[in-house]
Design an enzyme around this catalytic site. Structure first.
Site, mmCIF file in Angstrom:
data_model
loop_
_atom_site.group_PDB
_atom_site.id
_atom_site.type_symbol
_atom_site.label_atom_id
_atom_site.label_comp_id
_atom_site.label_asym_id
_atom_site.label_seq_id
_atom_site.Cartn_x
_atom_site.Cartn_y
_atom_site.Cartn_z
ATOM 1 C CD GLU A 1 23.316 8.250 28.120
ATOM 2 O OE1 GLU A 1 22.148 8.581 27.929
ATOM 3 O OE2 GLU A 1 23.715 7.744 29.189
ATOM 4 C CB SER B 1 13.806 15.804 -10.108
ATOM 5 O OG SER B 1 12.611 16.504 -9.895
ATOM 6 C CB ALA C 1 21.953 4.450 31.467
#
Length: 1337
Positions: free
Chosen positions: A1268, A272, A1086
């Protein structure tokens, strides 16, 4: 500050070697110490807040209470080195090394194809290693739990789990038939491994592994054992530059220190305090560590309850509770079971190992999982100080930090007492988060009810909620008013009304999602109502109301399951030589190095002489004029060397539209203004805080697509494609439907943040640049123009990239250029490493999209006309937005032949960081609009969506909207195979049957086709080059223009070279990608990296073989080494440049036609989910994917790409949500706020099949690029969720259409499943409050 004559010596061990630190700095974490002091760089820096697990190591300590060695996995970025006194640390380097001996874990994760980019792999290995040190034969449940705190962005987790399963007992995976023998290790003709009809194989790796021998592990250092058995009682003090760490050896000493330093926090796990100090600027000059005080870890069991020491970790608390539940009668363990339920999903294993019970309680976070349960369970806090002991209740007063009910400054929490529950008392816990594991809850709740014996009359009731205010909230007033009531429907209605009145949440509440949280408030109580009714029935209460059978499933939580599945691919031809690796599932070249931590990434490069660190200063305003910048205070700080501004740029400052460094005006929060150069990164970051910038706000400020349209704010002209006569077609259809789709953005969340090292050379203005980039040539050119020096003086090196996904195409050039300016100005090497928060703030991501469609169709589902208008949020600069718009429009039609079409797209200019390339490049957003339209048509026609998809799909050789011809044969085969392999039609019936029988749980099923175009829409972007050297010993060095991003391009290139040269892969090597070796390269993007570079490598190898032909003819029986030696003697060049001119591709936007893409990848995905209508949670039951890979170069790599991209897409469509403030500040800047999928998010059954007997003559060996395409298939999960939501809405007779919004988060699902609870919540007028976040799509 305490006075200390001299600091004490810190003693701990790292990988069996003793470390003695006389000047230990409390602000230095173990991660920093490992990476910068002892140079163990296998432990990776990825988030710095403990949320990703990349920096996982094992810490071993002697437990004085249990008298044994405890091994725990921890995130090194949260562990202060001062907390390690007497501990032994094991890093990935200490587990095994390719130089000496690899560990079975490292071998198995590599051979199981569980690494891609490899950046997360050392953390995965260390989580698994710690698990096996504690449980040499773990259960599958323990395996999933151990990996719950580790994130991976590449693999989709399946192969990582597969490697872990090889150690498990009772696994549904390999049931080893004999020692060392695997059930899949059959002959080639055996049907379990090979389908002889289509030569389909399901065996991606051989399961012949090194055995696990626990006796060979590092022992706990005897010196540390002696220290632990004879602990030092004196107080240890470690003094840093700004902070003092005090570790007392006794409880009285700690209490005395607390009197002296009442403001000093007591620190144990630092889970924390650490993130607060790093990200929120909290600072404490003194820290008190009670780690050496055994009294704080004592557990006491009595007849009426359990007392747990405040120093016990949450992992220990989990074990203690499980033990008590096993020992005690069920009626006494209600509170313990509720706590245990939340402890299973609270954070990850590493955080549970660090965080203490006392720290969790005292922190009183508003999102606490345990405090609401402890509060309703009547827990008591045992406090202690020098004045003595006292008890206070853990109640609302304490949780609200009322002074009268809180700890006094000199007190500490010694332990927590949790009473047993009683007969006729029931306790339950509920939580809902963005995803099931390792996520902070949106709302958590603890609920307890006590009945008068033998009745359903409420004697006592306690309800507490987390997430609905600044701290845990108790509904005391409502509970009091319900006392004496019967547990029935009337009470339920009254309780919901009272709760909504009492527990109020303002519309502008931090965290947003206000209406969702209000709904959960009452939905949770309804679940509690049902649970209690069920338990009353089993106890034989006096006539409790009956629960309808259709409601019973609301009582069941979604189980965490170990994923199972099959990976199916076409085997190589029987006559293919064993030496020929093409088509075989070869392990990633760097797999073993990933697993041992020896794979070097950009920031793992050792510090060079006189190196300086750089940190970036970014704008805090969305649109403003810079009035003045004051650097004076920053420059006065020690170790600060210089500040780099636009005035220091000798060449061009980016482009007119896209500046590297802002000059007079800023256009978004996060725009880079200047950079600080200092001797250390710590000092550079401190200097940033001292720079004072004065702004004058400018108008307009635009964040949303809606505002951009209103202001006519666009980055480029509209892109448009049209065919047929759309207006005429709309006049001839049976029905017309219009709709809207809102799709949020996506953060790349590559595990390795942006980083660069620039080294200026001593002469000729030369620069060496080591960069994490997909396009080093672009970095090279940008640096050249920025510094006004020729490109040939700049060499960019890329060894490997820790994930890219499009985010490292353009952006690294910006950071490389800014670092280069600093290097030239100072004459020193410059290292720039972005923190996760800055990376997410600055770099942008996937474009949010707003789509509108109008569709005309016949009643049989045939679509005759479709008009789609898409707007993407491009941010403040052009970047790749114009290209994304073009690709989006080109790909919108997906798999459908619709005669009359009009597609329009525009990129909006807004005051957000510019969005950029991202895997799929517009296709995942745009095609979701198309598929949403298909779903809407199906709903209006009363037809199943798959029938409408099938009816409108391309059927024969045809032309696309842009007049490119193609054959859809493989598309249809994928669709039909997916329907068949997924047993779609029979499962559709089962889903419908389930939905009829269940009201609060619904299942959904969806199948989605895909036609994905590969490549750039320009021939010049498809060229590639390679350089192949053969050395006189016969070894071969291959270099090419592609970059290793984790997609295995280097592995595939060596497979190509091995095939062409007919030599084993062991003869071949790839060093790195360098602009000095292969110039003028194109971005690795690509999906065509392996395609085009493979052609270039092939060409170089064929040139070499042509030269060797006379030698081989003369000595056909000679060896490769003989031929090379002879060639050298004959003065034949053994070096060749290979070149591929590229696929032809063009697009004429004026005519609206062209051949923009070399080829298409086809696929189909079927997913089944189950949703909880009361909470919005969902469980992914099964996914089947069929993909047309043609002839895969490497099925293991290609299937890995499909799985990884699918899971990334699944995250995009379900959990990954970006939140922007009304001022344009990104709220979600780390793994705590931004949830990518975890190991528990993947489908319980996950099957991948590569379509057999598919070919394309265009590509190398008839392979296809699959990097992709799989991402969009994640939308099958989205549409399955939408199918389940539609079923719920039909049952509730809700007729109006629901807004299609991605991601399909629990909030969207819950609010779409409208019911009596969503109807009863109060709703705010948006004009009356300022929201915490705004939707930018």
């Amino acid at each position: 500050m305490p006075s200390s004559s001299s600091p004490d010596e810190l003693v701990f061990f790292v990988n069996g070697r003793k470390v003695k630190e006389r000047n230990a700095d409390p602000e230095v974490t173990l991660l920093t110490f490992l990476r910068k002091t002892v140079r163990l760089t296998g432990t990776k820096y990825a988030c710095g807040t403990g949320g990703c697990g990349a920096c996982t190591v094992m810490v071993s300590e002697h437990d004085p209470i249990a008298k044994k060695i405890r091994h725990v996995s921890v995130t090194a970025c949260l562990v202060p080195i001062c907390s390690l006194h007497g501990a032994a640390v094991t890093t990935v380097e200490g587990v095994g090394s390719i130089k000496t001996r690899i560990h079975p874990i490292q071998e198995r994760i590599a051979k199981s194809h569980g690494t891609q980019c490899g950046f997360c792999t050392p953390g995965m290995v260390m989580s698994l290693y710690t698990l096996l040190r504690n449980h040499p034969e773990p259960s599958e449940e323990q395996l999933v739990e151990a990996l719950g705190g580790n994130l991976c962005r590449c693999t989709g987790y399946r192969p990582i789990l597969e490697s872990g399963k090889t150690f498990c007992t009772g696994s549904n995976g390999c049931q080893q038939e004999k020692p060392g023998k695997c059930c899949l290790d059959k002959g080639e003709t055996d049907s379990s491994a090979l389908d002889s009809k289509n030569h389909m194989c399901t065996k991606l790796f051989s399961k012949e592994f090194l055995p696990l021998d626990p006796t060979q592990e590092l022992i706990f250092p005897p010196e540390l054992l002696r220290m632990a058995e004879n602990p030092e009682k004196q107080t240890l003090t470690f003094c840093g530059e700004r902070v003092t760490w005090i570790s007392p050896g006794t409880l009285p000493a700690l209490l005395e220190l607390k009197v002296s330093h009442p403001e000093a926090p007591v620190i144990l796990g630092n889970t924390s305090l650490g993130p607060a100090m790093k990200s929120q600027g909290h600072f404490y000059p003194v820290l008190l560590s009670p780690a050496r005080i055994p009294e704080l870890r004592v557990v006491t069991k009595t007849s009426d309850g359990l007392t747990i020491g405040a120093g016990c970790s949450l992992a220990q608390v989990k074990d203690i509770l499980a033990e008590s539940i096993a020992e005690l009668p069920e009626e006494q363990t209600q509170t313990y079971r509720a706590l245990l339920k939340h402890l299973r999903s609270l954070a990850g294993q590493q955080i549970r190992n660090l965080a203490s019970l006392g720290g969790h309680v005292i922190s009183r976070h508003h999102f606490s999982d345990l405090n609401p349960i402890l509060a309703v369970g009547n827990a008591t806090l045992n406090l202690i100080s020098e004045e003595g002991a006292r008890q206070i209740p853990l109640n609302e007063s304490f949780l609200s930090r009322l002074a009268s009910a809180d700890l006094k400054p000199d007190e500490i929490l010694e332990s927590v007492y949790i009473p047993h529950s009683r007969k006729w008392e029931f306790v339950s816990a509920f939580r809902q988060a963005q995803c099931p594991q390792n996520a902070l809850p949106e709302v958590s709740a603890g609920m307890r009810v006590l009945f008068r014996e033998g009745t359903n009359t409420i004697e006592d009731l306690s309800l507490a909620y987390g997430g609905l205010g600044p701290t845990t909230v108790s509904a005391q007033k409502s509970c009091r008013q319900l006392l004496g009531r019967r547990w029935d429907e009337l009470m339920l209605d009254e309780a919901c009304r009272l709760l909504l009145d009492e527990v109020s949440l303002v519309g502008s509440a931090p965290g947003g999602k206000v209406e969702f949280k209000r709904t959960l408030l009452v939905s949770f109580f309804f679940k509690f109502y049902l649970e209690v009714l069920q338990k009353l029935k089993t106890l034989g209460s006096h006539h409790p109301p009956e629960i309808p059978d259709r409601f019973l499933s609301a009582l069941e939580d979604f189980p965490v399951t170990m994923p199972q599945g099959i990976q199916e691919f076409q085997s190589v031809a029987p006559h293919q030589p064993l030496q020929d690796p093409i088509g075989r599932p070869i392990m990633h070249l760097s797999g073993l190095k990933h697993a041992t931590g020896e794979a070097m990434f950009c920031d793992d490069i050792p510090m060079v002489d006189k190196e300086l660190a750089m940190a970036l200063v970014t704008s805090t305003r969305a649109h403003a004029k810079i009035i003045s910048i004051d650097f004076s205070e920053a420059l006065e700080l020690p170790e600060v060397v210089d500040i780099i501004t636009a005035d220091d740029i000798p060449g061009t400052n980016g482009t007119e539209d896209d500046k590297l460094l802002a000059i007079d005006e800023v256009l978004c929060v996060g725009q880079i203004i200047c950079a600080v150069v200092a001797e250390t990164d710590v000092q550079a970051k401190r200097a940033i805080e001292k720079i004072k910038i004065t702004y004058e706000d400018l108008e307009p400020v635009i964040f949303t697509i809606e505002d951009a349209i209103k202001h006519n704010s666009f980055l480029c002209p509209e892109k448009k494609l049209e065919q047929g006569n759309i207006e005429e077609a709309f006049g001839k259809v049976d029905q017309v439907v219009e709709g809207e789709v809102h799709i949020g953005g996506q953060e790349h969340f590559y595990m390795e943040t942006q980083r660069v090292l620039v080294i200026p050379k001593a002469e000729d203005r030369e620069l060496d640049i080591y960069v994490s980039s997909q396009d080093p040539a672009h970095v090279q050119k940008t640096v050249s123009s920025t510094l006004n020096i020729p490109i040939n003086r700049i060499t960019c090196h890329v060894k490997r990239v820790g994930g890219g996904f499009g985010g490292k195409v353009g952006k690294p050039a910006v950071f490389g250029a800014i670092a280069a300016i600093g290097a030239v100005k100072t004459g020193h090497p410059i290292r720039l490493v972005l923190d996760r928060e800055d990376d997410m703030l600055i770099t942008g991501g996937r474009h949010p999209l707003f789509g509108k469609y109008k569709v005309g169709f016949m009643n049989n589902g045939r679509i005759k006309a479709l008009d789609v208008e898409c707007y993407i949020n491009g941010g403040c600069m052009l970047d790749d937005s114009e290209l994304v718009t073009e690709f989006l429009i080109l790909k919108l039609e997906n798999a459908y032949k619709i005669r009359n079409l009009r597609f329009r797209g525009q990129a909006c200019r807004t005051n957000l960081p510019s969005n950029t390339a991202f895997r799929g490049f517009g296709f995942p957003q745009g095609t979701l609009v198309t598929e949403s339209c298909i779903t809407a048509v199906a709903a209006k026609c009363g037809l199943p969506p798959e029938k409408v998809r099938e009816k409108n799909m391309y059927k024969t050789v045809d032309k696309t909207i842009y007049k490119q011809a193609f054959s859809p044969e493989a598309l249809i085969r994928c669709w039909e195979a997916c329907l068949d392999k997924s047993s779609f039609h029979s499962r559709r019936m089962h889903v419908d049957e389930f939905n009829r029988k269940n009201y609060w749980k619904k299942k959904g099923l969806a199948i989605i086709p895909m036609k994905f175009s590969v490549g750039f829409a320009a021939t010049s972007y498809h060229q590639a080059a390679a350089l192949v050297h053969v050395y006189t010993d016969g070894s071969v060095l291959v270099t090419h223009g592609g970059n290793e991003l984790g997609q295995g391009i280097h592995t595939k290139m060596l497979q190509v070279a091995s095939h062409e040269l007919k030599i084993p892969m062991s003869y071949l090597h790839i060093c790195e990608t360098s602009t000095a070796t292969v110039p003028n390269t194109i971005a690795t993007a690509a999906s065509i990296g392996a395609d085009v570079n493979g052609r270039a490598v092939q060409n170089a190898c064929q040139i070499l073989l042509k030269r060797l032909e006379p030698i081989i003819r003369k000595n056909p029986e000679g060896s490769w080494e003989d031929w090379i030696e002879a060639a050298f003697e004959k003065r034949i060049s053994l070096s060749a440049t290979g070149y591929f001119r590229g696929y032809k591709a063009f697009m004429d936007w004026d005519k609206g036609e062209g051949d923009p893409f070399p080829y298409y990848v086809y696929g189909a995905s079927c997913s089944e989910v189950e949703i909880d209508c009361l909470t919005g949670a969902h469980k992914k039951i099964r996914t089947d994917i069929v993909m047309d890979a043609c002839y895969s170069l490497n099925p293991a790599i290609d299937i890995g790409q499909i799985e990884g991209s699918f899971v990334q897409g699944m995250g995009f469509y379900t959990t990954e949500e970006l939140y922007y403030s009304p001022e344009g500040v990104l709220h979600s800047r780390g793994p705590d706020e931004y949830k990518i999928p975890t190991v528990t998010d993947i489908p319980a059954e996950f099957n991948i099949s590569l379509l057999p007997s598919s070919q394309t003559p265009l590509t190398i060996y008839s392979s296809k690029g699959l990097g992709e395409s799989g991402l969009f298939l994640g939308s099958s999960v989205f549409f399955a969720i939408a199918d389940a939501v539609a079923a719920a809405r039909r049952e509730r007779a809700i007729t109006e259409d629901f807004m299609v919004k991605s991601p399909a988060t629990p909030e969207w699902v819950r609010m779409a499943c409208a019911d009596r609870f969503t109807e009863m919540i109060p709703r705010d007028d948006p004009k009356d409050f300022k929201p915490w976040s705004i939707p930018v799509a």
